[in-house]
Design a protein around this motif. Structure first.
Motif: not given
Length: 205
Positions: A83-110
């Motif tokens: 139908d003409g919808l185009k998609v591409s994955v630009v990149d994947a980047r590790e998150v190091t800054k978290f919001g107040e209510y974010d669930s931060t990764p456990d040790p051993g997780e990225t």
């Protein structure tokens, strides 16, 4: 008598020249064909172009049919649905800054964020809610769990009008034991069960 014969020869020789010179004066402008009006150019790939102009100039364009693979696509490559919808994955980047209510990764997780670029080259609006991701480890297995990190979040929601391009993102968390090489599968729900789900390979930066 001799003079009359010579005069007749001179007169006869001059007649073809007169006829030729007459044909050279023919108005050539009558044979000139009118020039075709120039076609207005419009950049159909310009994401900042006018939407109404895009629909007028580009919506009916049918690209030449070409086979495209839905697997083994590197980050940055593009896949186009029928139908003409185009998609591409630009990149994947590790998150190091978290919001107040974010669930931060456990040790051993990225924790990481996948960024997608979407362009609607079709005639109808595309529902971004129909898209979802599956992220898997590409080295020794593992599947990422879905999460949301508040800072900078721009999830796959709403509709994308014809001629428009947007960047969206999706957040995940993956065990570090699975490495940082991943495969991102972009799923799309639709009544057409023949739709392919493109797979993009890359590395979490």
């Amino acid at each position: 008598m001799r003079r009359c014969a010579i005069a007749a020869l001179i007169l006869a020789a001059s007649l073809p020249l007169t006829a030729c010179s007459g044909s050279d004066n023919k108005d050539s402008s009558k044979d000139a064909k009118p020039k075709a009006a120039g076609k207005t150019s419009f950049d159909c790939d310009d994401p900042n172009g006018d939407q109404a102009a895009w629909v007028e100039h580009c919506a009916d364009e049918k690209p030449a049919p070409a086979e495209q693979s839905s697997t083994g696509l590197a980050f940055g490559k593009t896949y186009t649905w029928p139908d003409g919808l185009k998609v591409s994955v630009v990149d994947a980047r590790e998150v190091t800054k978290f919001g107040e209510y974010d669930s931060t990764p456990d040790p051993g997780e990225t924790g990481f964020r996948v960024e997608l670029k979407l362009t609607n080259t079709g005639k109808a609006a595309a529902k971004l809610d129909d898209l979802s991701l599956i992220v898997e480890g590409a080295t020794n297995g593992g599947e990422a769990a879905t999460t949301t990190y508040e800072t900078g979040s721009d999830p796959l929601e709403g509709r994308l009008a014809p001629g428009m391009t947007v960047t969206k993102n999706d957040d995940s968390v993956l065990g570090t034991k699975y490495g940082k090489k991943i495969v991102v599968t972009v799923q799309r729900s639709s009544e057409n069960f023949d739709l392919e789900f493109p797979e993009f390979s890359g590395t979490i930066q």
